[in-house]
Design a protein around this motif. Structure first.
Motif, PDB file in Angstrom:
ATOM      1  N   MET A   1     -13.637 -29.150 -75.843  1.00  0.00           N
ATOM      2  CA  MET A   1     -12.867 -30.239 -75.248  1.00  0.00           C
ATOM      3  C   MET A   1     -11.880 -29.662 -74.225  1.00  0.00           C
ATOM      4  SD  MET A   1     -11.113 -33.347 -77.125  1.00  0.00           S
ATOM      5  CE  MET A   1     -10.536 -34.663 -76.155  1.00  0.00           C
ATOM      6  N   PRO A   2     -11.807 -30.272 -73.032  1.00  0.00           N
ATOM      7  CA  PRO A   2     -10.913 -29.735 -71.996  1.00  0.00           C
ATOM      8  C   PRO A   2      -9.442 -29.913 -72.361  1.00  0.00           C
ATOM      9  CG  PRO A   2     -11.939 -31.787 -71.266  1.00  0.00           C
ATOM     10  CD  PRO A   2     -12.557 -31.429 -72.594  1.00  0.00           C
ATOM     11  N   ASP A   3      -8.593 -29.083 -71.720  1.00  0.00           N
ATOM     12  CA  ASP A   3      -7.147 -29.148 -71.947  1.00  0.00           C
ATOM     13  C   ASP A   3      -6.543 -30.453 -71.455  1.00  0.00           C
ATOM     14  OD1 ASP A   3      -7.706 -26.581 -72.631  1.00  0.00           O
ATOM     15  OD2 ASP A   3      -6.289 -25.657 -71.262  1.00  0.00           O
ATOM     16  N   ARG A   4      -7.176 -31.030 -70.453  1.00  0.00           N
ATOM     17  CA  ARG A   4      -6.644 -32.252 -69.846  1.00  0.00           C
ATOM     18  C   ARG A   4      -7.806 -33.163 -69.468  1.00  0.00           C
ATOM     19  NH1 ARG A   4      -8.227 -32.086 -64.750  1.00  0.00           N
ATOM     20  NH2 ARG A   4      -8.242 -30.134 -63.601  1.00  0.00           N
ATOM     21  N   PRO A   5      -7.518 -34.425 -69.240  1.00  0.00           N
ATOM     22  CA  PRO A   5      -8.579 -35.325 -68.776  1.00  0.00           C
ATOM     23  C   PRO A   5      -9.079 -34.922 -67.397  1.00  0.00           C
ATOM     24  CG  PRO A   5      -6.666 -36.560 -69.539  1.00  0.00           C
ATOM     25  CD  PRO A   5      -6.256 -35.108 -69.466  1.00  0.00           C
ATOM     26  N   GLU A   6     -10.298 -35.301 -67.092  1.00  0.00           N
ATOM     27  CA  GLU A   6     -10.863 -35.086 -65.768  1.00  0.00           C
ATOM     28  C   GLU A   6     -10.037 -35.871 -64.741  1.00  0.00           C
ATOM     29  OE1 GLU A   6     -15.229 -35.455 -63.766  1.00  0.00           O
ATOM     30  OE2 GLU A   6     -14.572 -37.172 -64.957  1.00  0.00           O
ATOM     31  N   ILE A   7      -9.846 -35.287 -63.562  1.00  0.00           N
ATOM     32  CA  ILE A   7      -9.161 -35.973 -62.468  1.00  0.00           C
ATOM     33  C   ILE A   7     -10.207 -36.372 -61.444  1.00  0.00           C
ATOM     34  CG2 ILE A   7      -7.423 -35.814 -60.634  1.00  0.00           C
ATOM     35  CD1 ILE A   7      -6.046 -33.625 -62.338  1.00  0.00           C
ATOM     36  N   VAL A   8     -10.241 -37.664 -61.115  1.00  0.00           N
ATOM     37  CA  VAL A   8     -11.211 -38.201 -60.162  1.00  0.00           C
ATOM     38  C   VAL A   8     -10.456 -38.804 -58.986  1.00  0.00           C
ATOM     39  CG1 VAL A   8     -13.116 -39.816 -59.803  1.00  0.00           C
ATOM     40  CG2 VAL A   8     -12.812 -38.729 -62.048  1.00  0.00           C
ATOM     41  N   CYS A   9     -10.853 -38.432 -57.790  1.00  0.00           N
ATOM     42  CA  CYS A   9     -10.266 -39.013 -56.579  1.00  0.00           C
ATOM     43  C   CYS A   9     -11.233 -40.060 -56.036  1.00  0.00           C
ATOM     44  CB  CYS A   9     -10.021 -37.943 -55.525  1.00  0.00           C
ATOM     45  SG  CYS A   9      -9.234 -38.606 -54.027  1.00  0.00           S
ATOM     46  N   ILE A  10     -10.749 -41.273 -55.878  1.00  0.00           N
ATOM     47  CA  ILE A  10     -11.544 -42.344 -55.290  1.00  0.00           C
ATOM     48  C   ILE A  10     -11.360 -42.309 -53.778  1.00  0.00           C
ATOM     49  CG2 ILE A  10     -11.792 -44.844 -55.050  1.00  0.00           C
ATOM     50  CD1 ILE A  10     -11.075 -45.106 -57.998  1.00  0.00           C
ATOM     51  N   CYS A  11     -12.479 -42.309 -53.068  1.00  0.00           N
ATOM     52  CA  CYS A  11     -12.485 -42.372 -51.608  1.00  0.00           C
ATOM     53  C   CYS A  11     -13.316 -43.575 -51.183  1.00  0.00           C
ATOM     54  CB  CYS A  11     -13.103 -41.105 -51.006  1.00  0.00           C
ATOM     55  SG  CYS A  11     -12.158 -39.596 -51.288  1.00  0.00           S
ATOM     56  N   GLY A  12     -13.132 -44.000 -49.946  1.00  0.00           N
ATOM     57  CA  GLY A  12     -13.902 -45.107 -49.404  1.00  0.00           C
ATOM     58  C   GLY A  12     -13.037 -45.944 -48.489  1.00  0.00           C
ATOM     59  N   SER A  13     -13.678 -46.877 -47.826  1.00  0.00           N
ATOM     60  CA  SER A  13     -12.951 -47.768 -46.939  1.00  0.00           C
ATOM     61  C   SER A  13     -12.014 -48.654 -47.743  1.00  0.00           C
ATOM     62  CB  SER A  13     -13.931 -48.647 -46.158  1.00  0.00           C
ATOM     63  OG  SER A  13     -13.220 -49.618 -45.422  1.00  0.00           O
ATOM     64  N   THR A  14     -10.779 -48.793 -47.259  1.00  0.00           N
ATOM     65  CA  THR A  14      -9.820 -49.641 -47.985  1.00  0.00           C
ATOM     66  C   THR A  14     -10.170 -51.122 -47.895  1.00  0.00           C
ATOM     67  OG1 THR A  14      -8.277 -49.652 -46.112  1.00  0.00           O
ATOM     68  CG2 THR A  14      -7.946 -47.955 -47.817  1.00  0.00           C
ATOM     69  N   ARG A  15     -11.187 -51.477 -47.111  1.00  0.00           N
ATOM     70  CA  ARG A  15     -11.656 -52.869 -47.116  1.00  0.00           C
ATOM     71  C   ARG A  15     -12.272 -53.218 -48.465  1.00  0.00           C
ATOM     72  NH1 ARG A  15     -15.682 -52.866 -42.323  1.00  0.00           N
ATOM     73  NH2 ARG A  15     -14.174 -51.320 -41.732  1.00  0.00           N
ATOM     74  N   PHE A  16     -12.615 -52.180 -49.262  1.00  0.00           N
ATOM     75  CA  PHE A  16     -13.218 -52.386 -50.568  1.00  0.00           C
ATOM     76  C   PHE A  16     -12.185 -52.251 -51.684  1.00  0.00           C
ATOM     77  CE2 PHE A  16     -16.869 -50.498 -48.076  1.00  0.00           C
ATOM     78  CZ  PHE A  16     -17.470 -51.732 -47.824  1.00  0.00           C
ATOM     79  N   ALA A  17     -10.999 -52.812 -51.465  1.00  0.00           N
ATOM     80  CA  ALA A  17      -9.909 -52.705 -52.443  1.00  0.00           C
ATOM     81  C   ALA A  17     -10.318 -53.231 -53.809  1.00  0.00           C
ATOM     82  CB  ALA A  17      -8.677 -53.445 -51.934  1.00  0.00           C
ATOM     83  N   THR A  18     -11.018 -54.347 -53.855  1.00  0.00           N
ATOM     84  CA  THR A  18     -11.429 -54.928 -55.136  1.00  0.00           C
ATOM     85  C   THR A  18     -12.359 -53.973 -55.875  1.00  0.00           C
ATOM     86  OG1 THR A  18     -11.188 -57.161 -54.263  1.00  0.00           O
ATOM     87  CG2 THR A  18     -12.588 -56.910 -56.208  1.00  0.00           C
ATOM     88  N   GLU A  19     -13.309 -53.401 -55.160  1.00  0.00           N
ATOM     89  CA  GLU A  19     -14.263 -52.474 -55.765  1.00  0.00           C
ATOM     90  C   GLU A  19     -13.578 -51.173 -56.196  1.00  0.00           C
ATOM     91  OE1 GLU A  19     -14.639 -54.145 -52.931  1.00  0.00           O
ATOM     92  OE2 GLU A  19     -16.607 -55.126 -52.937  1.00  0.00           O
ATOM     93  N   MET A  20     -12.605 -50.719 -55.398  1.00  0.00           N
ATOM     94  CA  MET A  20     -11.856 -49.512 -55.767  1.00  0.00           C
ATOM     95  C   MET A  20     -11.049 -49.758 -57.039  1.00  0.00           C
ATOM     96  SD  MET A  20     -10.401 -47.859 -52.280  1.00  0.00           S
ATOM     97  CE  MET A  20     -11.466 -46.953 -51.171  1.00  0.00           C
ATOM     98  N   HIS A  21     -10.443 -50.926 -57.129  1.00  0.00           N
ATOM     99  CA  HIS A  21      -9.678 -51.264 -58.318  1.00  0.00           C
ATOM    100  C   HIS A  21     -10.587 -51.280 -59.544  1.00  0.00           C
ATOM    101  CE1 HIS A  21      -6.586 -53.032 -60.814  1.00  0.00           C
ATOM    102  NE2 HIS A  21      -7.464 -53.945 -61.184  1.00  0.00           N
ATOM    103  N   ALA A  22     -11.784 -51.842 -59.406  1.00  0.00           N
ATOM    104  CA  ALA A  22     -12.731 -51.894 -60.530  1.00  0.00           C
ATOM    105  C   ALA A  22     -13.154 -50.482 -60.950  1.00  0.00           C
ATOM    106  CB  ALA A  22     -13.953 -52.731 -60.151  1.00  0.00           C
ATOM    107  N   ALA A  23     -13.413 -49.614 -59.975  1.00  0.00           N
ATOM    108  CA  ALA A  23     -13.791 -48.231 -60.291  1.00  0.00           C
ATOM    109  C   ALA A  23     -12.634 -47.504 -60.968  1.00  0.00           C
ATOM    110  CB  ALA A  23     -14.209 -47.499 -59.015  1.00  0.00           C
ATOM    111  N   ASN A  24     -11.418 -47.726 -60.476  1.00  0.00           N
ATOM    112  CA  ASN A  24     -10.227 -47.118 -61.063  1.00  0.00           C
ATOM    113  C   ASN A  24     -10.091 -47.549 -62.521  1.00  0.00           C
ATOM    114  OD1 ASN A  24      -7.543 -46.377 -61.763  1.00  0.00           O
ATOM    115  ND2 ASN A  24      -6.879 -46.606 -59.649  1.00  0.00           N
ATOM    116  N   ARG A  25     -10.256 -48.815 -62.773  1.00  0.00           N
ATOM    117  CA  ARG A  25     -10.149 -49.352 -64.136  1.00  0.00           C
ATOM    118  C   ARG A  25     -11.196 -48.734 -65.057  1.00  0.00           C
ATOM    119  NH1 ARG A  25      -8.428 -54.113 -66.855  1.00  0.00           N
ATOM    120  NH2 ARG A  25      -9.971 -54.837 -68.365  1.00  0.00           N
ATOM    121  N   GLU A  26     -12.440 -48.691 -64.576  1.00  0.00           N
ATOM    122  CA  GLU A  26     -13.528 -48.141 -65.387  1.00  0.00           C
ATOM    123  C   GLU A  26     -13.290 -46.661 -65.711  1.00  0.00           C
ATOM    124  OE1 GLU A  26     -18.237 -47.193 -64.788  1.00  0.00           O
ATOM    125  OE2 GLU A  26     -17.482 -49.081 -63.976  1.00  0.00           O
TER     126      GLU A  26
END
Length: 116
Positions: A1-26
């Motif tokens: 088990m890792p020392d810390r949680p995985e860090i994920v950076c979300i990239c993409g066009s900010t026109r997809f704010a709703t989709e980015m929020h959904a990915a962030n939540r998931e």
């Protein structure tokens, strides 16, 4: 088990704010630390109040936001590109190039983005 949680950076066009929020939540519910754009500059992604605030973003501020996002990529273990319909704009393409050069694995929410 890792020392810390995985860090994920979300990239993409900010026109997809709703989709980015959904990915962030998931990702967050899956136990990841998520870093993502903090300012959404595309009109399609904003409420009218956000749209007014975004009009005051200068080119210098935009450049600073781009640099800050590269630092978020530096912190990340991997990058997730939110790209509905396979869309990848010029700015996102630069972020993908940066992440790849830094040795970060890059995945796409829409596999079409993997091709172009």
């Amino acid at each position: 088990m890792p020392d810390r949680p995985e860090i994920v950076c979300i990239c993409g066009s900010t026109r997809f704010a709703t989709e980015m929020h959904a990915a962030n939540r998931e990702l967050t519910f899956a136990g990841a630390i998520v870093v993502a754009p903090g300012v959404f500059t595309h009109a399609e992604s904003r409420s009218s109040a956000m749209e007014e605030a975004a009009k005051s973003i200068t080119s210098e501020q935009k450049a600073a936001l781009d640099e800050l996002h590269r630092r978020k990529i530096d912190l990340a273990d991997r990058v997730l590109v939110v790209n509905p319909g396979g869309y990848i704009g010029e700015s996102t393409r630069r972020e993908i190039t940066y992440a790849t050069a830094a040795g970060k694995p890059v995945a796409f929410t829409d596999p079409l983005g993997d091709k172009g």
